[in-house]
Write a protein that holds these residues in place. Structure first.
Motif, mmCIF file in Angstrom:
data_model
loop_
_atom_site.group_PDB
_atom_site.id
_atom_site.type_symbol
_atom_site.label_atom_id
_atom_site.label_comp_id
_atom_site.label_asym_id
_atom_site.label_seq_id
_atom_site.Cartn_x
_atom_site.Cartn_y
_atom_site.Cartn_z
ATOM 1 N N ASP A 1 0.830 -1.210 0.000
ATOM 2 C CA ASP A 1 0.000 0.000 0.000
ATOM 3 C C ASP A 1 0.862 1.256 0.000
ATOM 4 O OD1 ASP A 1 -2.421 -1.266 -0.040
ATOM 5 O OD2 ASP A 1 -2.824 -1.034 2.097
ATOM 6 N N LYS A 2 1.874 1.253 0.847
ATOM 7 C CA LYS A 2 2.730 2.439 0.948
ATOM 8 C C LYS A 2 3.451 2.725 -0.361
ATOM 9 C CE LYS A 2 3.440 1.815 5.869
ATOM 10 N NZ LYS A 2 4.336 1.290 6.889
ATOM 11 N N VAL A 3 3.959 1.688 -0.999
ATOM 12 C CA VAL A 3 4.693 1.887 -2.258
ATOM 13 C C VAL A 3 3.742 2.335 -3.361
ATOM 14 C CG1 VAL A 3 6.028 0.717 -4.056
ATOM 15 C CG2 VAL A 3 6.593 0.351 -1.666
ATOM 16 N N VAL A 4 2.561 1.728 -3.434
ATOM 17 C CA VAL A 4 1.586 2.133 -4.451
ATOM 18 C C VAL A 4 1.184 3.587 -4.236
ATOM 19 C CG1 VAL A 4 -0.782 1.770 -5.282
ATOM 20 C CG2 VAL A 4 0.737 -0.179 -4.957
ATOM 21 N N ASN A 5 0.909 3.967 -2.999
ATOM 22 C CA ASN A 5 0.556 5.363 -2.700
ATOM 23 C C ASN A 5 1.703 6.308 -3.038
ATOM 24 O OD1 ASN A 5 -2.154 5.296 -1.837
ATOM 25 N ND2 ASN A 5 -1.539 4.477 0.139
ATOM 26 N N LEU A 6 2.926 5.898 -2.733
ATOM 27 C CA LEU A 6 4.087 6.726 -3.053
ATOM 28 C C LEU A 6 4.210 6.918 -4.566
ATOM 29 C CD1 LEU A 6 6.684 8.199 -2.189
ATOM 30 C CD2 LEU A 6 7.848 5.976 -2.276
ATOM 31 N N LEU A 7 4.076 5.837 -5.319
ATOM 32 C CA LEU A 7 4.152 5.931 -6.776
ATOM 33 C C LEU A 7 3.061 6.835 -7.333
ATOM 34 C CD1 LEU A 7 4.977 2.240 -7.679
ATOM 35 C CD2 LEU A 7 6.384 4.212 -8.243
ATOM 36 N N LEU A 8 1.860 6.687 -6.836
ATOM 37 C CA LEU A 8 0.759 7.521 -7.314
ATOM 38 C C LEU A 8 0.972 8.985 -6.959
ATOM 39 C CD1 LEU A 8 -2.221 5.175 -6.431
ATOM 40 C CD2 LEU A 8 -1.393 5.735 -8.711
ATOM 41 N N SER A 9 1.442 9.232 -5.758
ATOM 42 C CA SER A 9 1.690 10.603 -5.322
ATOM 43 C C SER A 9 2.772 11.256 -6.170
ATOM 44 C CB SER A 9 2.097 10.603 -3.845
ATOM 45 O OG SER A 9 2.459 11.903 -3.435
ATOM 46 N N LEU A 10 3.883 10.554 -6.350
ATOM 47 C CA LEU A 10 4.977 11.110 -7.141
ATOM 48 C C LEU A 10 4.564 11.311 -8.594
ATOM 49 C CD1 LEU A 10 7.980 9.083 -5.668
ATOM 50 C CD2 LEU A 10 7.528 11.530 -5.367
ATOM 51 N N SER A 11 3.832 10.368 -9.145
ATOM 52 C CA SER A 11 3.371 10.500 -10.534
ATOM 53 C C SER A 11 2.457 11.717 -10.686
ATOM 54 C CB SER A 11 2.625 9.243 -10.976
ATOM 55 O OG SER A 11 3.477 8.144 -10.992
ATOM 56 N N GLY A 12 1.563 11.892 -9.737
ATOM 57 C CA GLY A 12 0.659 13.041 -9.772
ATOM 58 C C GLY A 12 1.405 14.358 -9.650
ATOM 59 N N ARG A 13 2.352 14.406 -8.737
ATOM 60 C CA ARG A 13 3.146 15.629 -8.560
ATOM 61 C C ARG A 13 3.965 15.931 -9.809
ATOM 62 N NH1 ARG A 13 6.380 14.751 -3.293
ATOM 63 N NH2 ARG A 13 7.258 16.762 -3.878
ATOM 64 N N LEU A 14 4.547 14.887 -10.396
ATOM 65 C CA LEU A 14 5.332 15.071 -11.613
ATOM 66 C C LEU A 14 4.448 15.574 -12.753
ATOM 67 C CD1 LEU A 14 8.052 14.822 -13.053
ATOM 68 C CD2 LEU A 14 7.521 12.422 -13.482
ATOM 69 N N ALA A 15 3.260 15.022 -12.873
ATOM 70 C CA ALA A 15 2.332 15.471 -13.927
ATOM 71 C C ALA A 15 1.971 16.943 -13.737
ATOM 72 C CB ALA A 15 1.079 14.602 -13.923
ATOM 73 N N ARG A 16 1.742 17.358 -12.490
ATOM 74 C CA ARG A 16 1.412 18.761 -12.234
ATOM 75 C C ARG A 16 2.577 19.678 -12.577
ATOM 76 N NH1 ARG A 16 -1.342 16.217 -8.083
ATOM 77 N NH2 ARG A 16 0.252 16.569 -6.524
ATOM 78 N N VAL A 17 3.797 19.253 -12.246
ATOM 79 C CA VAL A 17 4.975 20.065 -12.569
ATOM 80 C C VAL A 17 5.142 20.156 -14.082
ATOM 81 C CG1 VAL A 17 7.506 20.100 -12.476
ATOM 82 C CG2 VAL A 17 6.192 19.715 -10.390
ATOM 83 N N GLU A 18 4.956 19.046 -14.779
ATOM 84 C CA GLU A 18 5.092 19.062 -16.234
ATOM 85 C C GLU A 18 4.004 19.916 -16.879
ATOM 86 O OE1 GLU A 18 5.342 14.872 -17.142
ATOM 87 O OE2 GLU A 18 7.513 14.862 -16.785
ATOM 88 N N THR A 19 2.806 19.898 -16.324
ATOM 89 C CA THR A 19 1.731 20.753 -16.821
ATOM 90 C C THR A 19 2.087 22.223 -16.595
ATOM 91 O OG1 THR A 19 0.068 19.051 -16.414
ATOM 92 C CG2 THR A 19 -0.721 21.318 -16.581
ATOM 93 N N ALA A 20 2.613 22.514 -15.420
ATOM 94 C CA ALA A 20 3.018 23.889 -15.119
ATOM 95 C C ALA A 20 4.134 24.343 -16.060
ATOM 96 C CB ALA A 20 3.467 24.008 -13.663
#
Length: 118
Positions: A4-23
């Motif tokens: 659970d922790k690793v899946v949540n970490l991957l999802l969180s990092l992916s989401g943050r990266l997508a937001r930075v790339e969008t910005a």
């Protein structure tokens, strides 16, 4: 728990990266250089963290296989299938839950903006 922790970490990092790339993509040609530089640095750090998280995921997968092999020695076939199904569904459901939470958050933000614009 680690899964659970690793899946949540991957999802969180992916989401943050997508937001930075969008910005980064939305910055105009006249945007200050320090803004672009800061976003690129943040992107670089997030990519590195995402790679580390993928290594953690691989470690958890290998550990899961070892535990599965050990469990297979003690469980009857039908219970083993239930266990394997549970492990597969747990990470899929965690990802789906996270996606739904993000959609809810986005919807609430859109509602707030609509209320403010009225």
């Amino acid at each position: 728990g680690d899964l659970d922790k690793v899946v949540n970490l991957l999802l969180s990092l992916s989401g943050r990266l997508a937001r930075v790339e969008t910005a980064l993509g939305s910055l105009g040609p006249h945007a200050p250089g320090e803004d672009k530089l800061a976003l690129r640095e943040k992107q670089r750090l997030l990519v590195a963290q995402l790679e580390d998280a993928k290594e953690l995921q691989e470690h958890v997968r290998r550990r899961e296989e070892a535990v599965g092999a050990m469990v297979a020695r003690y469980l009857p076939a039908e219970h083993l299938q239930d266990y394997q199904h549970f492990v597969k569904m747990k990470s899929a459901l965690t990802a789906e839950q996270r996606e739904l939470e993000e959609k809810i958050k986005l919807g609430q933000e859109q509602l707030r903006c609509l209320h403010e614009s009225l």
